[in-house]
Design a protein around this motif. Sequence first.
Motif, PDB file in Angstrom:
ATOM      1  N   ALA A  19       0.160  13.929   4.231  1.00  0.00           N
ATOM      2  CA  ALA A  19       0.279  15.290   4.711  1.00  0.00           C
ATOM      3  C   ALA A  19       1.327  16.604   3.657  1.00  0.00           C
ATOM      4  CB  ALA A  19       0.899  15.297   6.646  1.00  0.00           C
ATOM      5  N   SER A  20       2.041  15.515   3.049  1.00  0.00           N
ATOM      6  CA  SER A  20       2.718  16.642   2.000  1.00  0.00           C
ATOM      7  C   SER A  20       2.562  16.542   0.688  1.00  0.00           C
ATOM      8  CB  SER A  20       4.369  15.576   1.497  1.00  0.00           C
ATOM      9  OG  SER A  20       5.359  15.846   2.470  1.00  0.00           O
ATOM     10  N   GLY A  21       0.875  15.503   0.354  1.00  0.00           N
ATOM     11  CA  GLY A  21       0.662  15.104  -0.817  1.00  0.00           C
ATOM     12  C   GLY A  21      -1.324  16.336  -0.992  1.00  0.00           C
ATOM     13  N   ARG A  22      -1.130  16.522   0.557  1.00  0.00           N
ATOM     14  CA  ARG A  22      -2.479  17.219   0.926  1.00  0.00           C
ATOM     15  C   ARG A  22      -2.430  18.700   0.945  1.00  0.00           C
ATOM     16  NH1 ARG A  22      -6.473  13.932  -0.357  1.00  0.00           N
ATOM     17  NH2 ARG A  22      -6.594  12.501   0.795  1.00  0.00           N
ATOM     18  N   LEU A  26       1.054  -1.221   0.088  1.00  0.00           N
ATOM     19  CA  LEU A  26      -0.114   0.177  -0.151  1.00  0.00           C
ATOM     20  C   LEU A  26       0.859   1.591   0.164  1.00  0.00           C
ATOM     21  CD1 LEU A  26      -3.053  -1.347   1.828  1.00  0.00           C
ATOM     22  CD2 LEU A  26      -3.182  -0.865  -0.119  1.00  0.00           C
ATOM     23  N   TYR A  27       1.935   1.442   0.537  1.00  0.00           N
ATOM     24  CA  TYR A  27       2.718   2.218   1.245  1.00  0.00           C
ATOM     25  C   TYR A  27       3.572   2.449  -0.584  1.00  0.00           C
ATOM     26  CZ  TYR A  27       7.120   5.730   2.022  1.00  0.00           C
ATOM     27  OH  TYR A  27       7.222   6.138   2.333  1.00  0.00           O
ATOM     28  N   ARG A  28       4.028   1.560  -1.123  1.00  0.00           N
ATOM     29  CA  ARG A  28       4.800   1.603  -1.924  1.00  0.00           C
ATOM     30  C   ARG A  28       3.807   2.544  -3.229  1.00  0.00           C
ATOM     31  NH1 ARG A  28       9.219   3.669  -1.954  1.00  0.00           N
ATOM     32  NH2 ARG A  28       9.926   2.199  -1.574  1.00  0.00           N
ATOM     33  N   MET A  29       2.711   1.053  -3.595  1.00  0.00           N
ATOM     34  CA  MET A  29       1.631   2.359  -4.303  1.00  0.00           C
ATOM     35  C   MET A  29       1.345   3.336  -4.123  1.00  0.00           C
ATOM     36  SD  MET A  29       0.833  -0.537  -6.774  1.00  0.00           S
ATOM     37  CE  MET A  29      -0.445   0.490  -7.359  1.00  0.00           C
ATOM     38  N   GLY A  30       1.265   4.333  -3.205  1.00  0.00           N
ATOM     39  CA  GLY A  30       1.154   5.894  -2.212  1.00  0.00           C
ATOM     40  C   GLY A  30       2.193   6.372  -2.824  1.00  0.00           C
ATOM     41  N   ARG A  77       1.569   2.833  12.817  1.00  0.00           N
ATOM     42  CA  ARG A  77       2.821   4.012  13.191  1.00  0.00           C
ATOM     43  C   ARG A  77       3.559   3.447  11.928  1.00  0.00           C
ATOM     44  NH1 ARG A  77       5.106   3.739  17.841  1.00  0.00           N
ATOM     45  NH2 ARG A  77       3.927   2.491  19.398  1.00  0.00           N
ATOM     46  N   ASN A  78       3.609   3.528  10.784  1.00  0.00           N
ATOM     47  CA  ASN A  78       4.123   4.525   9.207  1.00  0.00           C
ATOM     48  C   ASN A  78       3.959   5.251   9.472  1.00  0.00           C
ATOM     49  OD1 ASN A  78       5.061   4.928   6.943  1.00  0.00           O
ATOM     50  ND2 ASN A  78       4.197   2.351   6.261  1.00  0.00           N
ATOM     51  N   GLY A  79       5.550   6.059  10.092  1.00  0.00           N
ATOM     52  CA  GLY A  79       6.063   7.973   9.917  1.00  0.00           C
ATOM     53  C   GLY A  79       5.453   8.387   8.032  1.00  0.00           C
ATOM     54  N   LYS A  80       6.409   7.194   7.923  1.00  0.00           N
ATOM     55  CA  LYS A  80       7.322   8.062   6.245  1.00  0.00           C
ATOM     56  C   LYS A  80       5.358   8.120   5.705  1.00  0.00           C
ATOM     57  CE  LYS A  80      11.108   6.013   5.922  1.00  0.00           C
ATOM     58  NZ  LYS A  80      11.847   5.505   4.037  1.00  0.00           N
ATOM     59  N   ALA A  81       4.383   7.151   5.738  1.00  0.00           N
ATOM     60  CA  ALA A  81       2.878   7.416   5.462  1.00  0.00           C
ATOM     61  C   ALA A  81       2.547   8.712   6.138  1.00  0.00           C
ATOM     62  CB  ALA A  81       2.030   6.372   5.899  1.00  0.00           C
ATOM     63  N   GLU A 117      -5.501   7.900  -0.901  1.00  0.00           N
ATOM     64  CA  GLU A 117      -5.676   7.113  -0.380  1.00  0.00           C
ATOM     65  C   GLU A 117      -4.741   5.632  -0.333  1.00  0.00           C
ATOM     66  OE1 GLU A 117      -9.258   6.063  -3.710  1.00  0.00           O
ATOM     67  OE2 GLU A 117      -9.485   7.570  -3.629  1.00  0.00           O
ATOM     68  N   TYR A 118      -3.810   5.622  -0.609  1.00  0.00           N
ATOM     69  CA  TYR A 118      -2.977   4.408  -0.374  1.00  0.00           C
ATOM     70  C   TYR A 118      -1.921   4.994   0.771  1.00  0.00           C
ATOM     71  CZ  TYR A 118      -3.528   2.265  -4.680  1.00  0.00           C
ATOM     72  OH  TYR A 118      -4.029   1.333  -5.796  1.00  0.00           O
ATOM     73  N   PHE A 119      -2.063   5.681   0.967  1.00  0.00           N
ATOM     74  CA  PHE A 119      -1.570   6.184   2.407  1.00  0.00           C
ATOM     75  C   PHE A 119      -2.304   5.925   3.550  1.00  0.00           C
ATOM     76  CE2 PHE A 119       1.499   8.603  -0.439  1.00  0.00           C
ATOM     77  CZ  PHE A 119       2.936   7.584  -0.175  1.00  0.00           C
ATOM     78  N   GLU A 120      -3.227   6.437   2.727  1.00  0.00           N
ATOM     79  CA  GLU A 120      -4.475   6.746   4.884  1.00  0.00           C
ATOM     80  C   GLU A 120      -4.644   5.121   4.647  1.00  0.00           C
ATOM     81  OE1 GLU A 120      -7.836   8.434   2.259  1.00  0.00           O
ATOM     82  OE2 GLU A 120      -7.275  10.597   3.898  1.00  0.00           O
TER      83      GLU A 120
END
Length: 174
Positions: free
Chosen positions: A114-117, A76-80, A105-109, A94-97
């Motif tokens: 937040a960066s995308g938004r 999911l993270y990589r698809m994001g 606890r996935n801080g990168k996601a 959607e993928y990061f959510e």
Amino acid sequence: LVGFLLLISFLSGCASFGYNSLEDELSDQQEARSLASKLKKHYEIGEQLYTQGKLELAEVEFKAMLEIKPEEPNALYRMGTLSFKKGMFDSAAEYFERTIKANPRNGKAHYNLASGRLMQAENHFKYYAVLAGKKQDLSNVSILLGDIDKFNTNGKQIGKSASLDEIAGALKKQ
């Protein structure tokens, strides 16, 4: 006698109801190991392709992981990140959510969401600046856009910062 036999058959049926044989349990464990092995293989190939810049091929591997396990956090993270690189910010979000839901606890996601938004907000502020009336005070919007630009460039000034008038002109041409 018939009642007694019915009671015995009922009780013996209850005793085996829901019971998995040792063979069934071993088969389930073997299947779980097989799925884990397939996930790992797809992940390793996908990551290798991703680092080589072969993003479409990497995407195939991560999608294969999601077919096996729809809420697999690494896929999911990589698809994001792949969606983000394509400029598909809604899809990336959607993928990061989903990543965060699978692993809070996935801080990168969280950061990437937040960066995308923030990038989406920047675009909306630019459109607002273009569409606002001439008498509208855009000083707060200009400050926000400047701060977003600083964030996006890690605090480095890259050339002359565009004024809202320049941005408006460029957007009207599109």
